[in-house]
Design a protein around this motif. Structure first.
Motif, PDB file in Angstrom:
ATOM      1  N   PRO A  92     -41.148  24.088 -20.618  1.00 30.01           N
ATOM      2  CA  PRO A  92     -40.878  22.687 -20.959  1.00 30.01           C
ATOM      3  C   PRO A  92     -41.203  21.767 -19.783  1.00 30.01           C
ATOM      4  O   PRO A  92     -41.149  22.187 -18.620  1.00 30.01           O
ATOM      5  N   LEU A  93     -41.516  20.525 -20.067  1.00 26.11           N
ATOM      6  CA  LEU A  93     -41.936  19.580 -19.037  1.00 26.11           C
ATOM      7  C   LEU A  93     -40.890  19.420 -17.943  1.00 26.11           C
ATOM      8  O   LEU A  93     -41.225  19.349 -16.753  1.00 26.11           O
ATOM      9  N   GLU A  94     -39.617  19.415 -18.323  1.00 27.43           N
ATOM     10  CA  GLU A  94     -38.560  19.222 -17.324  1.00 27.43           C
ATOM     11  C   GLU A  94     -38.482  20.392 -16.348  1.00 27.43           C
ATOM     12  O   GLU A  94     -38.070  20.229 -15.193  1.00 27.43           O
ATOM     13  N   GLU A  95     -38.882  21.592 -16.810  1.00 26.56           N
ATOM     14  CA  GLU A  95     -38.845  22.756 -15.924  1.00 26.56           C
ATOM     15  C   GLU A  95     -40.006  22.743 -14.935  1.00 26.56           C
ATOM     16  O   GLU A  95     -39.962  23.405 -13.903  1.00 26.56           O
ATOM     17  N   LYS A  96     -41.064  21.996 -15.269  1.00 28.47           N
ATOM     18  CA  LYS A  96     -42.228  21.932 -14.379  1.00 28.47           C
ATOM     19  C   LYS A  96     -42.124  20.790 -13.378  1.00 28.47           C
ATOM     20  O   LYS A  96     -42.972  20.617 -12.531  1.00 28.47           O
ATOM     21  N   THR A  97     -41.062  19.994 -13.504  1.00 27.58           N
ATOM     22  CA  THR A  97     -40.856  18.877 -12.595  1.00 27.58           C
ATOM     23  C   THR A  97     -39.752  19.235 -11.603  1.00 27.58           C
ATOM     24  O   THR A  97     -38.574  19.297 -11.959  1.00 27.58           O
ATOM     25  N   ILE A  98     -40.119  19.487 -10.355  1.00 29.09           N
ATOM     26  CA  ILE A  98     -39.158  19.860  -9.316  1.00 29.09           C
ATOM     27  C   ILE A  98     -38.896  18.661  -8.417  1.00 29.09           C
ATOM     28  O   ILE A  98     -39.827  17.965  -8.005  1.00 29.09           O
ATOM     29  N   LYS A  99     -37.629  18.422  -8.104  1.00 27.00           N
ATOM     30  CA  LYS A  99     -37.289  17.299  -7.224  1.00 27.00           C
ATOM     31  C   LYS A  99     -37.950  17.492  -5.862  1.00 27.00           C
ATOM     32  O   LYS A  99     -38.010  18.621  -5.354  1.00 27.00           O
ATOM     33  N   PRO A 100     -38.444  16.406  -5.253  1.00 27.88           N
ATOM     34  CA  PRO A 100     -39.177  16.503  -3.983  1.00 27.88           C
ATOM     35  C   PRO A 100     -38.424  17.248  -2.889  1.00 27.88           C
ATOM     36  O   PRO A 100     -39.009  18.061  -2.166  1.00 27.88           O
ATOM     37  N   GLU A 101     -37.117  17.005  -2.768  1.00 24.43           N
ATOM     38  CA  GLU A 101     -36.352  17.654  -1.707  1.00 24.43           C
ATOM     39  C   GLU A 101     -36.245  19.169  -1.944  1.00 24.43           C
ATOM     40  O   GLU A 101     -36.318  19.970  -1.007  1.00 24.43           O
ATOM     41  N   ILE A 102     -36.075  19.550  -3.217  1.00 20.59           N
ATOM     42  CA  ILE A 102     -36.017  20.977  -3.551  1.00 20.59           C
ATOM     43  C   ILE A 102     -37.385  21.619  -3.359  1.00 20.59           C
ATOM     44  O   ILE A 102     -37.504  22.742  -2.849  1.00 20.59           O
ATOM     45  N   LEU A 103     -38.416  20.886  -3.743  1.00 19.80           N
ATOM     46  CA  LEU A 103     -39.790  21.383  -3.606  1.00 19.80           C
ATOM     47  C   LEU A 103     -40.110  21.673  -2.144  1.00 19.80           C
ATOM     48  O   LEU A 103     -40.614  22.749  -1.808  1.00 19.80           O
ATOM     49  N   ASN A 104     -39.809  20.719  -1.271  1.00 22.41           N
ATOM     50  CA  ASN A 104     -40.089  20.904   0.164  1.00 22.41           C
ATOM     51  C   ASN A 104     -39.274  22.054   0.751  1.00 22.41           C
ATOM     52  O   ASN A 104     -39.785  22.837   1.559  1.00 22.41           O
TER      53      ASN A 104
END
Length: 372
Positions: A251-263
């Motif tokens: 799902p689209l929401e699962e492919k969107t990671i918050k920037p702080e978590i991503l880094n």
């Protein structure tokens, strides 16, 4: 010509049954796929045994017609075989009995005016086959089955390859190429069979006979090719879990990671890859890294495949190639062979190492070392 066809058919039958027997008795943990492939070979052998069947029974017979309808089982069995070699958790389930439906429908349709009548009526049925709705139904059903199943197999192979690339770093994709080639050859053979059937019900039935002769002549070579490829690619994929999903299916929401978590996850991932060098394990999976850095598999899969724009397979190989380049640059290791290097950095085949190295550097490992 008849003697030649009998000899060729006999050779084909011997090779097919011998290979099927080998697949049934060989000791392996992949028993289901081996049995499915053996069953496929046996059905294929029975399908080409028409010259011998015609000698056993004079004129049309129930045995001869039943042999013809067995063709409905070939492609479904091949589809299940491909499923079994792609997915490690494959099991035969009652729902797969639905693949018997075309075979059952064709045989039930033939009961009233062929299976249950005398020889004279059978002969009349065959002579007037162009007007017999049962045979027309059987042939159209067979042609539809060919298109549907081969489309399904090619889509299955495409998905399996993507799942493999997104979740695994080991193995050799040459196994995928072989399975794709095997399907392609089989698909081409069935296209030829379709043309044979079209001419059989046309005003040029002799063309169908010549095509049939050509198929019988090709059969021994195709069977030997099956044998050669099967023995040289015993592993195939086999380690893909069918429950896995492609990143594109999330799902689209699962492919969107918050920037702080991503880094944070990205730093954690890169540090782990650099410090611990898990890529040296040739069978490394995304689940292994997920467990070690405490990042959920789905989140890690999105990070690598979606955010970094790489398959897990290519991501891990990047570190392996960088490690290999360092060894190649080290003058103290000039005596270390390319084969030793590829095993040392986590590859398990020369072809996959050369492909990955050239993809990343533009050179083969040998030419790269000479250019230093």
């Amino acid at each position: 010509m008849d003697n030649l066809l009998n000899i060729v058919t006999g050779i084909s039958l011997f090779i097919s049954f011998f290979l099927a027997f080998f697949m049934l008795i060989v000791k392996t943990k992949h028993k289901i796929s081996n049995r499915l492939f053996a069953f496929f070979l046996i059905i294929s052998a029975v399908d080409i045994s028409e010259p011998f069947i015609s000698q056993i029974s004079e004129g049309p017979s129930n045995l001869g017609m039943f042999r013809t309808t067995l063709a409905f089982l070939q492609i479904p069995i091949f589809y299940l075989y491909v499923l079994s070699v792609c997915y490690s958790d494959f099991k035969l389930k009652p729902k797969y009995l639905i693949h018997l439906l075309p075979f059952l429908v064709s045989n039930i349709a033939l009961i009233p005016r062929f299976y249950s009548v005398d020889v004279a009526s059978k002969l009349d049925f065959i002579i007037n086959r162009q007007n017999m709705i049962e045979l027309q139904l059987t042939h159209w059903l067979f042609h539809i089955q060919v298109v549907v199943y081969f489309t399904a197999v090619f889509l299955l192979l495409r998905r399996a390859k993507k799942l493999y690339l997104e979740n695994n770093s080991g193995g050799n994709l040459n196994s995928y190429q072989w399975l794709f080639q095997l399907t392609g050859v089989l698909a081409a053979l069935y296209v030829i069979v379709i043309f044979k059937n079209i001419f059989k019900f046309s005003d040029y039935p002799y063309i169908s006979d010549w095509i049939k002769i050509g198929i019988l002549m090709l059969q021994p070579f195709i069977t030997c090719w099956y044998l050669y490829k099967a023995l040289n690619n015993p592993g195939l994929f086999r380690n893909i879990d069918s429950k896995l999903k492609l990143v594109s299916d999330f799902p689209l929401e699962e492919k969107t990671i918050k920037p702080e978590i991503l880094n944070e996850d990205l730093l954690k991932l890169k540090k782990y890859m650099t410090d611990e060098k898990p890529f040296l394990n040739p069978d490394l999976k995304i689940q292994d890294i997920s467990k070690e850095i405490n990042v959920p598999v789905r989140e890690l899969s999105v990070l690598i495949n979606h955010q970094l724009g790489q398959h897990f397979y290519d991501f891990v190989n990047t570190y392996r190639i960088e490690n290999a380049m360092q060894i190649l640059k080290d003058s103290s290791k000039s005596k270390v062979t390319i084969l030793e290097i590829l095993y040392e950095v986590g590859f398990n085949s020369k072809s996959s190492f050369n492909t990955a190295f050239k993809k990343q550097t533009g050179n083969t490992p040998t030419s790269y070392r000479k250019a230093l």
